[in-house]
Design a protein around this motif. Structure first.
Motif, PDB file in Angstrom:
ATOM      1  N   GLN A  21       0.828  -1.211   0.000  1.00  0.00           N
ATOM      2  CA  GLN A  21       0.000   0.000   0.000  1.00  0.00           C
ATOM      3  C   GLN A  21       0.867   1.267   0.000  1.00  0.00           C
ATOM      4  OE1 GLN A  21      -2.576   0.010   3.398  1.00  0.00           O
ATOM      5  NE2 GLN A  21      -0.990   0.571   4.837  1.00  0.00           N
ATOM      6  N   CYS A 154       3.276  -2.324  -7.597  1.00  0.00           N
ATOM      7  CA  CYS A 154       2.404  -1.387  -6.882  1.00  0.00           C
ATOM      8  C   CYS A 154       2.670   0.059  -7.292  1.00  0.00           C
ATOM      9  CB  CYS A 154       2.562  -1.562  -5.379  1.00  0.00           C
ATOM     10  SG  CYS A 154       1.851  -3.115  -4.789  1.00  0.00           S
ATOM     11  N   SER A 189      -4.498   4.377   4.049  1.00  0.00           N
ATOM     12  CA  SER A 189      -3.116   3.931   4.251  1.00  0.00           C
ATOM     13  C   SER A 189      -2.551   4.457   5.567  1.00  0.00           C
ATOM     14  CB  SER A 189      -2.242   4.390   3.083  1.00  0.00           C
ATOM     15  OG  SER A 189      -0.895   4.015   3.278  1.00  0.00           O
ATOM     16  N   GLN A 192      -3.927   2.318   8.416  1.00  0.00           N
ATOM     17  CA  GLN A 192      -3.235   1.029   8.475  1.00  0.00           C
ATOM     18  C   GLN A 192      -1.839   1.182   9.070  1.00  0.00           C
ATOM     19  OE1 GLN A 192      -4.272  -2.012   7.889  1.00  0.00           O
ATOM     20  NE2 GLN A 192      -6.299  -1.463   7.168  1.00  0.00           N
TER      21      GLN A 192
END
Length: 412
Positions: A21, A154, A189, A192
């Protein structure tokens, strides 16, 4: 199965999720700056001369190694070694993108927008330093390939979200809401990252040695590795740049080229990353690197044939070319990131050393694109392809004549 093994596996998977992420978020400002903003500004009536300044926002990624030692040398223990930088950078990124979302895109506001875009790119480049350091710190021998595959894939996903994602949503949601969706992803994000507890890397009473750029050049094989980082992206950047112009000269529309080399290119790069991740389970990274350059050599031969037989340039050959190119770039990127991360990880200042490599890789891409266009202007496309082929040959010689292969073999 032992509970400890299960626990460690869960920790590893969550670490990979955090890394994934973070790299997606870092790709968003790149997609915005290079894909979305130019289109939105042009749609608002801003001149091309002003829009041409936007690529300058990429300079922070080229020179980020200059402040990498600062990121490596300073942190707050209660927050975490890397989280001390990751959290504030993500908050600043969310703030800057929110401001951009609410500023009208008009010729009158362009100077303010350019300033905020550059600031967001500096913040993103700083986050990139900390993320790369986190990846190097916590990746083990059985996850380093996964980490580097995740990094490339990513970043591409983030660029697609920030670029194509915003432009697709624009007609349905408008500029403000389309960009605010990205802010929502960044906020998720941040949440998290707040939940995740970063492992304490320093368990001894000995202070961590201060990172310095000069220390990199004192390491064994540093110059060989730096030369490799400068040469590796060159051929792919030349081929990609020439491919766009050849297709344009052949009569394809700008939108068609965008589909083939943009969306199609990104998707095949993702495929190449997946192939590299699979191969690196049993192969050394220098072996997959050679495979990627083998695909580039095949592509140069194919383009050389089509140069003299332009009537065979059609949808089928274009798809074939973009597939080979995208897979080759994906394999090469994962391979060189793995090689440079192995080298950085085995030093005493992984963040600074890896930032030097990444700055070198990006600088090579920029120089390659500029040089190849100049060569094509004064000579022809075939000459630019020959330069790319010479670069590939030099890379093979550099790999075979120094200690890089032995180093990667012993430390992989």
């Amino acid at each position: 199965m032992d509970n400890k093994i299960i626990h460690n596996r869960k920790q590893r998977n969550y670490f990979l999720f955090i890394i994934a992420q973070l790299y997606i978020i870092q790709g968003i400002p790149v997609g915005l700056a290079f894909d979305a903003y130019p289109i939105l500004l042009r749609n608002a009536g801003v001149s091309l001369a002003v829009i041409a300044l936007i690529p300058l926002a990429g300079l922070p990624w080229v020179v980020k190694f200059l402040w990498a030692p600062v990121v490596e040398n300073h942190w707050i223990n209660k927050i975490g070694y890397r989280k001390s930088w990751l959290l504030p950078m993500q908050c600043l990124l969310a703030l800057f993108i929110t401001i951009i979302a609410f500023i009208p895109f008009t010729p009158e506001t362009t100077n303010y927008l350019l300033g905020i875009i550059i600031l967001s790119c500096i913040v993103s480049a700083t986050q990139d330093i900390a993320t790369d350091g986190l990846a190097a710190d916590l990746s083990q021998s059985n996850t380093i390939t996964q980490v580097n595959s995740i990094q490339v894939m990513c970043n591409i996903i983030g660029m697609l979200i920030g670029g194509a994602g915003v432009t697709v949503c624009y007609d349905y949601l408008g500029k403000t809401n389309s960009i605010l969706l990205l802010v929502g992803l960044i906020v998720l994000s941040i949440i998290q990252l707040l939940i995740w507890k970063e492992p304490n890397l320093f368990h001894t009473s000995q202070p961590k040695p201060r990172a310095r750029i000069s220390h990199f050049f004192k390491r064994q094989n540093a110059y060989h590795m730096l030369l490799l980082a400068l040469l590796v992206p060159f051929a792919g950047s030349v081929i990609l740049a020439m491919t766009k112009f050849i297709l344009l000269d052949h009569g394809l529309s700008v939108s068609d080229i965008g589909i083939y080399t943009g969306i199609g290119g990104y998707l095949t790069m993702l495929l190449g990353c997946g192939i590299a991740a699979y191969l690196l389970k049993t192969k050394y990274p220098y072996q997959t690197l050679k495979l990627g350059f083998g695909l580039f050599t095949l592509l140069i031969i194919l383009w050389s044939i089509l140069y003299y037989l332009p009537n065979y340039i059609n949808q089928l050959t274009i798809i074939l070319i973009m597939t080979i190119l995208g897979i080759g770039i994906g394999i090469i990127n994962v391979s060189i990131y793995t090689i440079t991360m192995i080298y950085a990880k085995n030093g005493k200042q992984s963040t600074t050393d890896y930032a030097i490599f990444q700055s070198s890789l990006l600088l090579s891409e920029i120089v390659a694109s500029s040089v190849s266009i100049t060569i094509a202007e004064y000579f022809n496309y075939l000459t630019a392809f020959i330069i790319a082929l010479i670069t590939i040959i030099i890379i093979h010689i550099n790999l075979n004549k120094n200690k890089i292969i032995e180093y990667c073999t012993n430390n992989y």
